[in-house]
Motif scaffolding. Sequence first.
Motif, PDB file in Angstrom:
ATOM      1  N   VAL A 189      -3.400   1.813  -3.328  1.00  0.00           N
ATOM      2  CA  VAL A 189      -3.258   3.209  -2.910  1.00  0.00           C
ATOM      3  C   VAL A 189      -4.284   3.521  -1.833  1.00  0.00           C
ATOM      4  CG1 VAL A 189      -3.184   5.612  -3.671  1.00  0.00           C
ATOM      5  CG2 VAL A 189      -2.568   3.786  -5.264  1.00  0.00           C
ATOM      6  N   VAL A 190      -3.844   4.254  -0.811  1.00  0.00           N
ATOM      7  CA  VAL A 190      -4.759   4.703   0.226  1.00  0.00           C
ATOM      8  C   VAL A 190      -4.520   6.190   0.474  1.00  0.00           C
ATOM      9  CG1 VAL A 190      -3.157   4.021   2.086  1.00  0.00           C
ATOM     10  CG2 VAL A 190      -5.587   4.310   2.580  1.00  0.00           C
ATOM     11  N   HIS A 191      -5.607   6.938   0.593  1.00  0.00           N
ATOM     12  CA  HIS A 191      -5.468   8.348   0.952  1.00  0.00           C
ATOM     13  C   HIS A 191      -5.023   8.424   2.404  1.00  0.00           C
ATOM     14  CE1 HIS A 191      -7.147  12.271   2.490  1.00  0.00           C
ATOM     15  NE2 HIS A 191      -6.295  12.637   1.556  1.00  0.00           N
ATOM     16  N   LEU A 192      -3.882   9.069   2.638  1.00  0.00           N
ATOM     17  CA  LEU A 192      -3.337   9.122   3.992  1.00  0.00           C
ATOM     18  C   LEU A 192      -2.600  10.431   4.213  1.00  0.00           C
ATOM     19  CD1 LEU A 192      -2.729   7.921   6.731  1.00  0.00           C
ATOM     20  CD2 LEU A 192      -0.865   6.602   5.717  1.00  0.00           C
ATOM     21  N   ASP A 193      -3.240  11.313   4.954  1.00  0.00           N
ATOM     22  CA  ASP A 193      -2.607  12.542   5.427  1.00  0.00           C
ATOM     23  C   ASP A 193      -2.243  12.297   6.882  1.00  0.00           C
ATOM     24  OD1 ASP A 193      -1.909  15.012   6.420  1.00  0.00           O
ATOM     25  OD2 ASP A 193      -3.607  16.080   5.540  1.00  0.00           O
ATOM     26  N   VAL A 194      -0.964  12.145   7.152  1.00  0.00           N
ATOM     27  CA  VAL A 194      -0.538  11.740   8.496  1.00  0.00           C
ATOM     28  C   VAL A 194      -0.842  12.787   9.547  1.00  0.00           C
ATOM     29  CG1 VAL A 194       1.278  10.281   7.513  1.00  0.00           C
ATOM     30  CG2 VAL A 194       1.844  12.611   8.268  1.00  0.00           C
ATOM     31  N   THR A 195      -1.162  14.017   9.123  1.00  0.00           N
ATOM     32  CA  THR A 195      -1.482  15.078  10.077  1.00  0.00           C
ATOM     33  C   THR A 195      -2.972  15.169  10.373  1.00  0.00           C
ATOM     34  OG1 THR A 195      -1.742  16.827   8.402  1.00  0.00           O
ATOM     35  CG2 THR A 195       0.483  16.405   9.215  1.00  0.00           C
ATOM     36  N   ASP A 196      -3.777  14.304   9.746  1.00  0.00           N
ATOM     37  CA  ASP A 196      -5.229  14.339   9.900  1.00  0.00           C
ATOM     38  C   ASP A 196      -5.700  13.050  10.558  1.00  0.00           C
ATOM     39  OD1 ASP A 196      -8.066  13.648   8.920  1.00  0.00           O
ATOM     40  OD2 ASP A 196      -7.915  15.773   8.399  1.00  0.00           O
ATOM     41  N   ALA A 197      -6.224  13.143  11.765  1.00  0.00           N
ATOM     42  CA  ALA A 197      -6.616  11.960  12.529  1.00  0.00           C
ATOM     43  C   ALA A 197      -7.678  11.134  11.816  1.00  0.00           C
ATOM     44  CB  ALA A 197      -7.112  12.371  13.915  1.00  0.00           C
ATOM     45  N   THR A 198      -8.626  11.805  11.169  1.00  0.00           N
ATOM     46  CA  THR A 198      -9.681  11.087  10.450  1.00  0.00           C
ATOM     47  C   THR A 198      -9.099  10.288   9.290  1.00  0.00           C
ATOM     48  OG1 THR A 198     -11.304  12.779  11.047  1.00  0.00           O
ATOM     49  CG2 THR A 198     -11.834  11.341   9.186  1.00  0.00           C
ATOM     50  N   SER A 199      -8.170  10.892   8.555  1.00  0.00           N
ATOM     51  CA  SER A 199      -7.519  10.224   7.443  1.00  0.00           C
ATOM     52  C   SER A 199      -6.725   9.008   7.914  1.00  0.00           C
ATOM     53  CB  SER A 199      -6.592  11.202   6.712  1.00  0.00           C
ATOM     54  OG  SER A 199      -5.827  10.550   5.726  1.00  0.00           O
ATOM     55  N   VAL A 200      -6.005   9.164   9.004  1.00  0.00           N
ATOM     56  CA  VAL A 200      -5.199   8.061   9.542  1.00  0.00           C
ATOM     57  C   VAL A 200      -6.093   6.898   9.968  1.00  0.00           C
ATOM     58  CG1 VAL A 200      -3.651   7.370  11.418  1.00  0.00           C
ATOM     59  CG2 VAL A 200      -3.295   9.553  10.246  1.00  0.00           C
ATOM     60  N   ALA A 201      -7.173   7.192  10.680  1.00  0.00           N
ATOM     61  CA  ALA A 201      -8.088   6.148  11.145  1.00  0.00           C
ATOM     62  C   ALA A 201      -8.739   5.419   9.979  1.00  0.00           C
ATOM     63  CB  ALA A 201      -9.150   6.745  12.061  1.00  0.00           C
ATOM     64  N   ALA A 202      -9.149   6.176   8.959  1.00  0.00           N
ATOM     65  CA  ALA A 202      -9.787   5.572   7.792  1.00  0.00           C
ATOM     66  C   ALA A 202      -8.809   4.680   7.036  1.00  0.00           C
ATOM     67  CB  ALA A 202     -10.328   6.657   6.870  1.00  0.00           C
TER      68      ALA A 202
ATOM     69  N   TRP B 106       0.860  -1.177   0.000  1.00  0.00           N
ATOM     70  CA  TRP B 106       0.000   0.000   0.000  1.00  0.00           C
ATOM     71  C   TRP B 106       0.902   1.234   0.000  1.00  0.00           C
ATOM     72  CZ3 TRP B 106      -5.414   0.177   0.238  1.00  0.00           C
ATOM     73  CH2 TRP B 106      -6.060  -1.040   0.494  1.00  0.00           C
ATOM     74  N   ILE B 107       0.622   2.173  -0.875  1.00  0.00           N
ATOM     75  CA  ILE B 107       1.308   3.457  -0.777  1.00  0.00           C
ATOM     76  C   ILE B 107       0.311   4.476  -0.241  1.00  0.00           C
ATOM     77  CG2 ILE B 107       3.061   2.996  -2.526  1.00  0.00           C
ATOM     78  CD1 ILE B 107       1.440   4.634  -4.508  1.00  0.00           C
ATOM     79  N   GLY B 108       0.724   5.134   0.840  1.00  0.00           N
ATOM     80  CA  GLY B 108      -0.102   6.178   1.422  1.00  0.00           C
ATOM     81  C   GLY B 108       0.259   7.512   0.803  1.00  0.00           C
ATOM     82  N   ALA B 109      -0.745   8.246   0.336  1.00  0.00           N
ATOM     83  CA  ALA B 109      -0.502   9.518  -0.335  1.00  0.00           C
ATOM     84  C   ALA B 109      -1.448  10.577   0.204  1.00  0.00           C
ATOM     85  CB  ALA B 109      -0.677   9.372  -1.843  1.00  0.00           C
ATOM     86  N   ARG B 110      -0.905  11.710   0.569  1.00  0.00           N
ATOM     87  CA  ARG B 110      -1.744  12.828   1.016  1.00  0.00           C
ATOM     88  C   ARG B 110      -2.581  13.367  -0.133  1.00  0.00           C
ATOM     89  NH1 ARG B 110       1.455  17.801   3.505  1.00  0.00           N
ATOM     90  NH2 ARG B 110       2.288  17.747   1.393  1.00  0.00           N
ATOM     91  N   ASP B 111      -1.978  13.396  -1.331  1.00  0.00           N
ATOM     92  CA  ASP B 111      -2.683  13.795  -2.547  1.00  0.00           C
ATOM     93  C   ASP B 111      -3.027  12.508  -3.294  1.00  0.00           C
ATOM     94  OD1 ASP B 111      -3.292  14.501  -5.230  1.00  0.00           O
ATOM     95  OD2 ASP B 111      -2.174  16.379  -5.042  1.00  0.00           O
ATOM     96  N   ILE B 112      -4.293  12.121  -3.286  1.00  0.00           N
ATOM     97  CA  ILE B 112      -4.689  10.832  -3.841  1.00  0.00           C
ATOM     98  C   ILE B 112      -4.429  10.761  -5.344  1.00  0.00           C
ATOM     99  CG2 ILE B 112      -7.083  11.490  -4.260  1.00  0.00           C
ATOM    100  CD1 ILE B 112      -5.731   8.056  -3.016  1.00  0.00           C
ATOM    101  N   ASP B 113      -4.524  11.889  -6.054  1.00  0.00           N
ATOM    102  CA  ASP B 113      -4.238  11.884  -7.487  1.00  0.00           C
ATOM    103  C   ASP B 113      -2.768  11.553  -7.752  1.00  0.00           C
ATOM    104  OD1 ASP B 113      -6.844  12.457  -8.212  1.00  0.00           O
ATOM    105  OD2 ASP B 113      -6.524  14.627  -8.138  1.00  0.00           O
TER     106      ASP B 113
END
Length: 252
Positions: A67-80, A45-52
């Motif tokens: 691919v997973v949308h992952l903004d490490v500074t956003d708790a909701t994004s991390v949990a999802a 899995w590659i985590g990317a803050r910018d999904i595009d």
Amino acid sequence: MTQIDRLPTEITTPESHQTALVTGGNSGIGFAVARQLLDRGATVWIGARDIDKGRRAAAELGPSVRVVHLDVTDATSVAAAAIQIGELDILINNAGVNPGGEDITGTDIEQLRVAYETNVFGLIAVTQAMLPALRRSAHPRIVNVSSGTGSLTWNSGANPQFDWERVQGGGIAYRSSKTAVNAVTLLTAQALGADVKVNALAPGRRQTNLVAGATGGGDPAEAATGVLRLALLPDNGPTGALWSWDGTLVPW
């Protein structure tokens, strides 16, 4: 915690169905790590803050990458992301920023906040979110991509490879955040015990997007090979240490 000063040069092949997450995996060292893990048969899995950007990277890596949308500074994004990924064996905390700045006399506090939000707090948040899955793994591994510029020993002038006189005190936001990453690595290893291998890597200066307009630096793939040494450690491998990309131990 480790009792060796050099990692073995041989890199093992991951067991079938091993799954890895590479944060910031759409470019630079993270992209190279993802490619090398895929080449060894891992599910990546590659985590990317910018999904595009993540999808474009995935298209280049091939159809087997996820691919997973992952903004490490956003708790909701991390949990999802943790829910979407599900099972996990290898966590590569690679996402990082360098907001610039000088020494303490010329660095804005906001630059420090930006560096710590991603490089330290984001790393901890992702690790915490992925721990339940990692604890279910037979061979859990965590690799924190750090920096030799975070070594207090080297910053004290103990590494002749760097012109510390020229940069003495500079880059306080980035460098101190990587010192914190090193501390987090050690304390995480102590908390999780020997079954979860937790190490940090100093990748050396690489040609990446970490510093806008930067030139020079080595091939990110070379640093990625160093990450793989730690991601695919045998069960008797070391934990709780900072390693150089070439497999040698770096002092705290």
